[in-house]
Scaffold this active site. Structure first.
Site, PDB file in Angstrom:
ATOM      1  N   CYS A 168       0.873  -1.242   0.098  1.00 17.82           N
ATOM      2  CA  CYS A 168      -0.023  -0.072   0.207  1.00 17.82           C
ATOM      3  C   CYS A 168       0.786   1.203   0.246  1.00 17.82           C
ATOM      4  O   CYS A 168       0.293   2.169  -0.668  1.00 17.82           O
ATOM      5  CB  CYS A 168      -0.845   0.041   1.109  1.00 17.82           C
ATOM      6  SG  CYS A 168      -0.304  -0.302   2.823  1.00 17.82           S
ATOM      7  N   HIS A 472      -1.520   1.230   7.552  1.00 18.05           N
ATOM      8  CA  HIS A 472      -1.907   1.020   6.171  1.00 18.05           C
ATOM      9  C   HIS A 472      -1.725   2.576   5.542  1.00 18.05           C
ATOM     10  O   HIS A 472      -2.138   3.536   6.236  1.00 18.05           O
ATOM     11  CB  HIS A 472      -3.445   0.627   5.938  1.00 18.05           C
ATOM     12  CG  HIS A 472      -3.765   0.459   4.779  1.00 18.05           C
ATOM     13  ND1 HIS A 472      -3.302  -0.504   3.811  1.00 18.05           N
ATOM     14  CD2 HIS A 472      -5.078   0.802   4.123  1.00 18.05           C
ATOM     15  CE1 HIS A 472      -4.191  -0.414   2.615  1.00 18.05           C
ATOM     16  NE2 HIS A 472      -5.154   0.242   2.844  1.00 18.05           N
TER      17      HIS A 472
END
Length: 521
Positions: A168, A472
């Protein structure tokens, strides 16, 4: 990585009776019934959701663990570890004990057999199941896929990027750069790599200076990725070819562990710059750059590591570092090129975690910029070597911006070492969507035009979570007047109110175009 646990964990044979019905990519988690990110256990064939949904696949592994008090475990006990699972969409294999993706197989090739079986199930899914899945996808996010513009319905044209395993950090940076229009268009307009003649016809020839490897080209894979992101496809693009090149030329990013997005961005821009300096497809970098006179003139003023490229033409600026000896008053000036500015969040604001928190003053981006450029007295560990005094002395330091870039990249330093830990500064920092005025930070503000110091926000990278090695990354970016939220393969339309509430980690500001200046960005 080479996993040593496959022999004891991969126990299922390719047998359709053991798997759920329908296409594997639409299988539902046996706990929460979510069909997002399904993973199948290669020990018992049960299906659970991935860690970025509700994490039931990992919990299945944890619940199945045997207490390690008995060192003489039987073969049967060893086989119920439920350690290895397979992504039902990408067919990649992951081991929870190794905490990494797996590239090897069992002696009998069971992993590959299961992979092929899942692919066959996907390809031969019943038409009714495919139709039902298509309808679900169309209807589940109708509001985010369609937008009313001037009374007509416009389809969402953005494309997501598949997460290849904690990638990510890369996806957020790629989506942000894809929305820096002049930077993105430059790469998309580059010619594709040439094809070899003769015996090797059909194979691509790559031109690169990246660590002497002549088989890969970062520029070419970056170009292909950017071209894929705005073609209107609602199927997420897999950047595995680009990631392979990243592994080849940037050893720090090998593996599937979480990485720092800012560090990746700097490595990416630096390596693109170096490769473009060496020419691409036999075409000199200077020839390509000269096609755009504004880029060429700007880049000549700010060269990092030799000749200028589109990287320095767009992101390159110049800082003046001014140091004054407090003993004799000697002044030292040095000019340093930069591609981004790393800003501290002032200590007095570090307890302010949300925008709506009432206690204490609100930290703004201007506070961070002021902290960066304000006069600072260096402490005892940073004594300045004064050439007049001929020894290290106490001194003051101040930064001025001598030249602003076309795209101003601001990195908020949210990760700090304390003792042996790297903690996150979770402070909310207020930032403007439009009209960031940088004139007061210039060395010679009187020489700047009325609009040349104003910047409008183009993209924001956000880190969710508590640590740099975990959490994330997602990104917000503006495209043709609309804001999008990029969360790996998922892209949704959003609004300005949502964007300004984000806890920014990296901000990309684009120089506002002068109304009468055709050579402006």
């Amino acid at each position: 990585m080479e996993c040593p646990h496959l022999g004891s964990s991969v126990c299922i044979a390719p047998d359709s009776a053991k798997f759920p019905q329908g296409s594997p990519s639409s299988w539902c988690c046996s706990v929460c019934r979510s069909n997002k990110s399904p993973w199948v256990c290669l020990t018992c064939s049960s299906v659970h959701c991935g860690r970025y949904v509700n994490g039931h696949a990992k919990k299945h592994y944890e619940d199945a663990q045997i207490p390690m008090t008995n060192h003489k475990k039987t073969e049967k006990q060893e086989k119920v570890q439920h350690t290895v699972c397979m992504d039902c969409s990408s067919y990649s294999t992951y081991c929870y004990r190794c905490d990494d993706f797996v590239v090897n197989d069992t002696k009998l090739g069971l992993v590959q057999k299961v992979r092929e079986h899942l692919q066959n199930l996907e390809n031969s899914a019943f038409p009714s199941d495919r139709h039902r899945k298509r309808k679900l996808l169309e209807n589940s996010s109708l509001n985010s896929k369609l937008l009313k513009v001037n009374g007509s319905t416009t389809a969402l044209c953005a494309t997501g990027l598949r997460n290849l395993g904690n990638t990510c950090f890369m996806n957020a940076i790629l989506q942000s750069l894809s929305n820096i229009q002049q930077f993105c268009c430059y790469f998309k307009e580059l010619p594709a790599v040439e094809l070899r003649n003769g015996k090797t016809a059909g194979r691509r020839t790559y031109h690169t200076r990246s660590q002497g490897d002549n088989n890969v080209s970062l520029v070419e894979e970056f170009r292909k990725t950017l071209c894929a992101l705005w073609q209107g496809s609602q199927t997420a693009f897999s950047p595995e070819s680009l990631f392979y090149v990243v592994w080849k030329i940037m050893p720090n990013f090998r593996g599937y562990q979480q990485q720092d997005a800012h560090e990746f961005m700097r490595y990416l821009l630096d390596h693109l710059h170096l490769e473009l300096q060496g020419g691409f497809n036999g075409v000199s970098r200077s020839v390509i750059l000269q096609e755009n006179s504004s880029l060429s003139s700007a880049s000549n003023k700010c060269c990092i590591n030799g000749a200028s490229t589109v990287v320095t033409a767009i992101f390159g600026g110049i800082l003046q570092n001014e140091v004054n000896c407090l003993i004799c008053g000697t002044e030292s000036r040095k000019f340093d090129p930069f591609l981004d500015l790393s800003l501290d969040i002032p200590s007095q604001f570090r307890n302010k975690r949300t925008k709506n928190q009432e206690s204490g003053p609100m930290c703004t981006l201007r506070d961070c910029l002021r902290s960066f450029t304000d006069l600072e007295e260096l402490d005892e560990t940073e004594l300045y070597m004064c050439h007049k005094c001929k020894k290290k002395q106490k001194s003051t330091k101040k930064f001025w911006i001598q030249k602003l870039p076309k795209v101003l990249c601001l990195h908020l330093k949210r990760f700090h070492w304390t003792a042996y830990l790297r903690n996150k500064v979770d402070t909310y920092v207020e930032f403007p969507l439009r009209g960031l005025d940088m004139k007061c930070y210039l060395l010679e503000p009187e020489n700047s035009g009325p609009e040349s110091c104003l910047y409008d926000l183009a993209a924001v990278v956000v880190h969710h979570g508590s640590g740099v090695g975990s959490g994330h990354y997602t990104a917000y970016a503006a495209h043709e007047g609309r804001w999008f939220h990029f969360n790996d393969s998922t892209v949704t339309l959003t609004d300005e109110e949502t964007v300004v509430k984000a806890k920014a980690y990296i901000l990309f500001y684009v120089e506002r175009q002068a109304k009468s200046g055709s050579d402006k960005l």
